[in-house]
Design a protein around this motif. Sequence first.
Motif, PDB file in Angstrom:
ATOM      1  N   UNK A   8      28.094  16.605  14.640  1.00  0.00           N
ATOM      2  CA  UNK A   8      27.262  15.781  15.539  1.00  0.00           C
ATOM      3  C   UNK A   8      27.445  16.203  16.993  1.00  0.00           C
ATOM      4  N   UNK A   9      27.630  17.489  17.203  1.00  0.00           N
ATOM      5  CA  UNK A   9      27.994  17.938  18.546  1.00  0.00           C
ATOM      6  C   UNK A   9      26.893  17.682  19.584  1.00  0.00           C
ATOM      7  N   UNK A  10      25.640  17.750  19.173  1.00  0.00           N
ATOM      8  CA  UNK A  10      24.557  17.483  20.141  1.00  0.00           C
ATOM      9  C   UNK A  10      24.718  16.099  20.758  1.00  0.00           C
ATOM     10  N   UNK A  59      17.651  28.940  22.921  1.00  0.00           N
ATOM     11  CA  UNK A  59      16.892  29.668  23.942  1.00  0.00           C
ATOM     12  C   UNK A  59      16.562  28.663  25.046  1.00  0.00           C
ATOM     13  N   UNK A  60      16.062  29.151  26.175  1.00  0.00           N
ATOM     14  CA  UNK A  60      15.805  28.254  27.312  1.00  0.00           C
ATOM     15  C   UNK A  60      17.045  27.447  27.681  1.00  0.00           C
ATOM     16  N   UNK A  61      18.154  28.144  27.733  1.00  0.00           N
ATOM     17  CA  UNK A  61      19.397  27.463  28.150  1.00  0.00           C
ATOM     18  C   UNK A  61      19.785  26.280  27.279  1.00  0.00           C
ATOM     19  N   UNK A  62      19.414  26.329  26.021  1.00  0.00           N
ATOM     20  CA  UNK A  62      19.831  25.251  25.120  1.00  0.00           C
ATOM     21  C   UNK A  62      19.065  23.956  25.309  1.00  0.00           C
ATOM     22  N   UNK A 122      16.509  22.586  23.826  1.00  0.00           N
ATOM     23  CA  UNK A 122      16.165  21.766  22.670  1.00  0.00           C
ATOM     24  C   UNK A 122      17.397  21.083  22.086  1.00  0.00           C
ATOM     25  N   UNK A 123      18.534  21.786  22.096  1.00  0.00           N
ATOM     26  CA  UNK A 123      19.746  21.150  21.556  1.00  0.00           C
ATOM     27  C   UNK A 123      20.129  19.957  22.441  1.00  0.00           C
ATOM     28  N   UNK A 124      19.953  20.128  23.736  1.00  0.00           N
ATOM     29  CA  UNK A 124      20.230  18.997  24.642  1.00  0.00           C
ATOM     30  C   UNK A 124      19.259  17.851  24.395  1.00  0.00           C
ATOM     31  N   UNK A 125      18.007  18.200  24.169  1.00  0.00           N
ATOM     32  CA  UNK A 125      17.022  17.143  23.919  1.00  0.00           C
ATOM     33  C   UNK A 125      17.375  16.355  22.665  1.00  0.00           C
ATOM     34  N   UNK A 126      17.813  17.081  21.638  1.00  0.00           N
ATOM     35  CA  UNK A 126      18.236  16.404  20.410  1.00  0.00           C
ATOM     36  C   UNK A 126      19.291  15.359  20.723  1.00  0.00           C
TER      37      UNK A 126
END
Lengths: 342, 342, 342, 342
Positions: free
Chosen positions: B176-178, B251-254, B256-260
Amino acid sequence: MIYMGCDYQEGAFPQILARYGETNLVQQPGYGEDVWTKRARDLIRAACRAPEAEVHLLVGGTQTNSIVLHGMMRSWEGAICCDTGHINGHEAGAVESKGHKVLVVPGKDGKLSAETVEAYMKDFKADDSWMHCPQPAVVYLSQSTERGTLYTLAELEAIRAVCDRWNLKLFCDGARLAYALEGVGNDVTLADLARLCDVFYIGGTKCGSLLGEAVVAKPGALPCFFTQQKQQGAVTAKGRVVGIPFEVFFENDGALYREAGRTGVRTAQKLQDAFIAKGFRIDAKSPTNQVFVTLPKDVAERVAEKVIYSTWKVNDDGSRFCRFCTCWATTDEQIDAIIALL
Amino acid sequence: MIYMGCDYQEGAFPQILARYGETNLVQQPGYGEDVWTKRARDLIRAACRAPEAEVHLLVGGTQTNSIVLHGMMRSWEGAICCDTGHINGHEAGAVESKGHKVLVVPGKDGKLSAETVEAYMKDFKADDSWMHCPQPAVVYLSQSTERGTLYTLAELEAIRAVCDRWNLKLFCDGARLAYALEGVGNDVTLADLARLCDVFYIGGTKCGSLLGEAVVAKPGALPCFFTQQKQQGAVTAKGRVVGIPFEVFFENDGALYREAGRTGVRTAQKLQDAFIAKGFRIDAKSPTNQVFVTLPKDVAERVAEKVIYSTWKVNDDGSRFCRFCTCWATTDEQIDAIIALL
Amino acid sequence: MIYMGCDYQEGAFPQILARYGETNLVQQPGYGEDVWTKRARDLIRAACRAPEAEVHLLVGGTQTNSIVLHGMMRSWEGAICCDTGHINGHEAGAVESKGHKVLVVPGKDGKLSAETVEAYMKDFKADDSWMHCPQPAVVYLSQSTERGTLYTLAELEAIRAVCDRWNLKLFCDGARLAYALEGVGNDVTLADLARLCDVFYIGGTKCGSLLGEAVVAKPGALPCFFTQQKQQGAVTAKGRVVGIPFEVFFENDGALYREAGRTGVRTAQKLQDAFIAKGFRIDAKSPTNQVFVTLPKDVAERVAEKVIYSTWKVNDDGSRFCRFCTCWATTDEQIDAIIALL
Amino acid sequence: MIYMGCDYQEGAFPQILARYGETNLVQQPGYGEDVWTKRARDLIRAACRAPEAEVHLLVGGTQTNSIVLHGMMRSWEGAICCDTGHINGHEAGAVESKGHKVLVVPGKDGKLSAETVEAYMKDFKADDSWMHCPQPAVVYLSQSTERGTLYTLAELEAIRAVCDRWNLKLFCDGARLAYALEGVGNDVTLADLARLCDVFYIGGTKCGSLLGEAVVAKPGALPCFFTQQKQQGAVTAKGRVVGIPFEVFFENDGALYREAGRTGVRTAQKLQDAFIAKGFRIDAKSPTNQVFVTLPKDVAERVAEKVIYSTWKVNDDGSRFCRFCTCWATTDEQIDAIIALL
């Protein structure tokens, strides 16, 4: 570059990706309890004429082979396998890593025979010290085999009879089952496999899915299998990822799974015919999607400039024993381009 | 029905499915040697400020925990784990199935502390018969934890120091790292984890991918890991299926992972705030996407008619200790609908 | 009845039993920390000219082979072994039960050669998919072999060189080492084995002890081995039971261990000479305590009335391929009685 | 120095050594097929009033626990064990090394109760995700326990009833069974154990043999056990070494095994009575051969000059929580000498 090195170099049937998309935000339980996976199980049971069968979805072939064999055996038992069997070579000792010896018997064109299994068992029991040895418990075979060949129904029936005589179970690795079912001259159906095998699986990864293998087991053959799967890290939390491909494969009477097989076989046969027409050496004609040929040095090198294929052996004269592997996604254009190079 | 029982009840970010589609028929090598997986590895190394790190892509959490721990340990070694640690409970004995004892120490709010690990090691070595015991070799922890809590950077630094003192390795389960990275008050970055841990992983399945976990290891921490993965059935033949999601995430500095993470945390916090405003009992306030609350009997029952949540305990008065779990796909509409039921 | 079926059909040298008796009520620590075991270790180190060697005492051969190999290998590694090697047949899959594949290569007269190991490794690395296979890590051989034959010093040196070239370790199973050391024409000493092998063991059970095998390892070759032994149930609480026999064997410059070997070899050779004199077929003349002979049907049956020997194969003409196994306790009277039956 | 640290610091009953001597050069088959081992099995069956029981002889306690539990369980199953149970602590993770989780429940004075097992199973099944957990399959307990205490017959009957209710098997570790059978107030017989347990064992090593444990199993409880034993390196080639001690123990109606127990218990009780008379703290009075006491600092130090005992904890005031362990060989002179130091 054209890739003919194996049958997992493209993604998946667009219909599968589309289904992922259509269902994407529908909330469903995990671990295979979603509606699509349930439907996939039902469709598979129907396709196998095996309403009582248990269907379990796993991720890949090595995983499936090792977990299923582990589930079919006790710790002191081993699996009889042809020398060229996949579990004996390129699975990194997965079966042994779960504690079981792979009991190797000689094969012919990638196949076990009832006779060799019978002879193995007779020799085994003739040894006074057989209790000092791993106990043979399962016969492992592949349909189609690692050499592209097929078992006939009669051959499978004979192996089953040997299994019954010696109290062995029968497991069939169906990583390339689509290509077997549509293989030239094939007379073995899903229903036959469900009837003759204790457990077999229907390959997804090599047959047009991104991933996924569908295990079909006789009731009780794989006790407490969910826990086994979980313990071995083989449960996908989002079960839909492996359930949906099999729903798509097996709805409409399995039309898409058959299409996968037909495309792979047709393109491979076209290529094989060209090899034969050119007079290249074919040791065992393949009825499926893997073609084995010995290419003369100059041809091998010319083809290699534009096509990635597998070289299994370089002979002293520079000729190469090669495998060309088509799949559900192979096009006539690709085959024609290769033929043009011969 | 609204599902809040766990964080894997939807599919994946549409961007990930789109990328599957765009790349679908592009032929590429299997086993993680495709261009997208290679790019994903590079992007992850960059995001972790760890140009030397080894990045390995696996399928799911239980698989990753057991294979990585097995790879970090020799056969006589065990992993120190908090009593509520995932490997100690709901992984079906996956770590033990590879031969290692999970060495349980008491946790607080789902967390280990440097002090408890230190005390454990002191007691261990004080026993004259310590050579008769499994040897502690790795400290396992989760960020965020199974109770939704977070380690601070200072806490991780302290645990690392204990590890160094006792020659232990550190492994962080980042399923659950995001949600941890975007957790309220979080001060631990990917670069911190890459620096402090011998191995950790970046969760995909629970964070908006269909599947996939990205292991980040210090050089040499997981020797010959491809063979290990293969042996354990954890290599996906079509490596793209786990590579592409991480390419899209990072990509794009992460972004999408941050958005998640942000979506999961924001919606969970909104729900938690509503629980608090209503006066329901919260034992440990969660900074992430899992909210634990004790709901009075009538509320619990009313909510259960429209929402699937996890009941961890039914108390004698009928109140329930519950977990609500949001994710990257949770909407304000869903949260508002739940709040309206309170 | 005379038993010649194997080399463990009597008890132990009376000197060993006497020492058990003399020391019986002396209180000493368990687990190998007693004075006699410590002395045994020192005596073995001296006999091996290996003052730095680690000496570990285990109970039996299968146990020793599987635990030592497990300790020498990581989980994804396998041991190269001759087709007739003991670990490949009559050890019930002990090596596999610890997760390792036995990598079988063809042998000659029970022996590996440097050339076959070299060829195996070349083929292994020539396969593009070698990372998909169990990694060869140890060469296993037996001195004397399961066919009674001996490696010469030159042969062992050559195998060691191949091991060095391919980064393999060398392990020698010395279950019958007493008979090897005193074998006809033997030129391999304990010191040679200690120098050439990473690990080897000095057999006790088959050489005149009730039980016990003494493992001799280069420093670091078997890390944390006490814990490994304990984990595998291979530590005897009363370590004296395995320590005392080796003390008795190796005091007085190893006189008793040499005597064990000499008696076994002398009586076997006498019997073999008689077989040869009678014109019975000997495929490979044995220099040690195991004699392999093909007896005509009538002789085989006549002998079987008074002697228990091993029948390895009954030929179509009724003749039998047999093994006669002498040991430290075999008497000339027994041999003469057998010869009288021929 | 007097050794009271454990119950394996002497050799064996002289009667056992004598029998080794008398039978020493009699040739007999290996692997437990000798006449003495066969007689030992029969004597044990008679002593257990269990004519159908299977009796298997192994070497030591850790070996027996791990192999028997492995044989009683499938790979996804675990054993319920008291927190102080031997398999949970000082067996180096032997049970886990065979793939099984030890499922720890809290004990009292070293004992499980029917109630705690019942509560454990209820909680286990109440968890919606119980299929994600190792499946409890066996209850493990020790008679006498690691704290010197004893189960009463009523307690064992109650545990058996819980096992039946939840479909669990029952295994009893009898490493110190001689001292249990002769324990103060004991009402559990060998026949009770054979009736109530699926499998239990009769300890030899700690009860006056050099080595050996005799497993008593209900028919079918340990399928194909010889092969399992062999695979785990737990068959002694010269089976007489473990068979003879049990023949000697159990001939004459088990007189020698009873004597072992009586001597150990009598001497321990004498010492415990002295501790009590001196007013030293005894937390749980021991009815068997292990005495636990808290000695004041000065006494502890004075005793330590002449006696080796186990210190389990040093308290802040310097007092020590100690174990004194007598055995079949302990003499009144030794006990008197210790008492003189108090």
